[in-house]
Motif scaffolding. Sequence first.
Motif, short mmCIF file in Angstrom:
data_model
loop_
_atom_site.label_atom_id
_atom_site.label_comp_id
_atom_site.label_asym_id
_atom_site.label_seq_id
_atom_site.Cartn_x
_atom_site.Cartn_y
_atom_site.Cartn_z
N UNK A 43 -5.61 6.52 -1.11
CA UNK A 43 -6.95 6.86 -0.61
C UNK A 43 -7.31 6.00 0.60
N UNK A 44 -8.20 6.52 1.42
CA UNK A 44 -8.56 5.84 2.67
C UNK A 44 -9.08 4.43 2.40
N UNK A 45 -9.84 4.26 1.31
CA UNK A 45 -10.40 2.95 0.99
C UNK A 45 -9.30 1.93 0.73
N UNK A 46 -8.26 2.38 0.02
CA UNK A 46 -7.13 1.49 -0.28
C UNK A 46 -6.26 1.29 0.95
N UNK A 47 -6.05 2.35 1.72
CA UNK A 47 -5.18 2.28 2.89
C UNK A 47 -5.71 1.33 3.95
N UNK A 48 -7.03 1.14 3.98
CA UNK A 48 -7.62 0.27 5.00
C UNK A 48 -7.79 -1.16 4.53
N UNK A 49 -7.33 -1.47 3.32
CA UNK A 49 -7.45 -2.83 2.82
C UNK A 49 -6.73 -3.86 3.70
N UNK A 50 -5.53 -3.57 4.24
CA UNK A 50 -4.89 -4.56 5.12
C UNK A 50 -5.75 -4.93 6.33
N UNK A 51 -6.57 -4.01 6.82
CA UNK A 51 -7.45 -4.30 7.94
C UNK A 51 -8.62 -5.19 7.51
N UNK A 52 -8.94 -5.14 6.23
CA UNK A 52 -10.09 -5.87 5.72
C UNK A 52 -9.66 -7.00 4.78
N UNK A 53 -8.52 -7.60 5.09
CA UNK A 53 -8.00 -8.65 4.22
C UNK A 53 -8.95 -9.85 4.07
N UNK A 94 0.85 -1.18 0.00
CA UNK A 94 0.00 0.00 0.00
C UNK A 94 0.89 1.24 0.00
N UNK A 95 0.86 2.05 -1.04
CA UNK A 95 1.72 3.23 -1.09
C UNK A 95 1.28 4.30 -0.09
N UNK A 96 2.22 5.11 0.31
CA UNK A 96 1.89 6.23 1.21
C UNK A 96 1.01 7.24 0.48
N UNK A 97 0.07 7.78 1.20
CA UNK A 97 -0.84 8.75 0.61
C UNK A 97 -1.94 8.13 -0.21
#
Length: 369
Positions: A302-312, A297-300
Amino acid sequence: MSYIERSNELFESVKTPYIGAALLALVAVFPLVANAIGGLPFLTSIAIEMMIFAVFAMSFNLLVGYTGYVSFGHTVFLGSGAYMTAVLMKKFSVPFIAAAPAAVIGTGLFALVVGAIAFRRSGVYFAMITLGVAQVFYTLFQSWNYVGGDTGIIIDPPVVFGYEFNPFEPMGYYYLALATVVVTYLFTRYLVRSPFGHVLQAIRENEERARAVGYSVRTFKLAAFSVSGGLAAVSGVLYAAYFTQVAPGSTLYWTTTGDGLFMILIGGMGTLVGPIIGSVFVIGTQYALSTYLVDFIPEGAPALVARLPERWPLLLGLLFMLTVLRFRSGIAGGLGFSRVRSIDDVLTRVSGSAETEEPTVKSDGGDER
């Protein structure tokens, strides 16, 4: 027959054994490679877990893939093998080398009793009876102080012929699990290619016609259920030996059965390599998404992408769906391993008729025309 045709025929006859031997050699040297790159404990522990559940999936596949009966409570036999091993070692000071076979035999007999009850019904009713048995034992063991209740039983690492297994140096566990997978594979391969296995496949395809041929269908189903339960106990023994803690939440809860069903559906139901492939795929993707996804997940983002690790788990479910849609016969089916599909073929082999051409039996126990 031309030289090219003879060469192709020879290649087809030896490619599976050679490929299998090559893969086995790669798996055997895997800990050495993992040690060289500095990831031995973590990577080896994942591989051991894959092999433990590969044995469980193979046991489940013997029932589902070759007999056609789906048990929603098959985890009770994994838990039975694990708990019997732990109780014998902890409460009665029985060495692991004796506790392990006792747990497998005891679970096989337990499965025979459960099967005698469950096979009074078929279809979804059979599945619900087995689920009910598993839930009864899960609830009982959660509140039974003798076996540690919800916390379970903690045992010492096993000692076999003077060698003490060490969870922090998992090489010994790795090769024990690998040997168990190989022996289980060879045993189930022999079983499904035997007359006994042909009868099981006949039952799967058409139970009434198998009965009309003259076989005691109930006897064969009980035998298959008992053997399947005993093999599931083997995975339970490995589980207890490696994790050194047996708790109802990890060995008796119905979701473990669901994991096994995912493995054989994704890997290839009714093939012997399918459960192994499915175990590697399911456990490997779980660890990959839960552990390594965050690194991609790259820095910066979007919130939807950034939270993907939590919703694996969401991504895991989507990946399972895509895999099942892409490989309708499982990954093993996509690789060319097939299961027996024709009831006429199966019953011809069961009845010993010589009127039709004998099919070529592949290494996964299926037939290839």
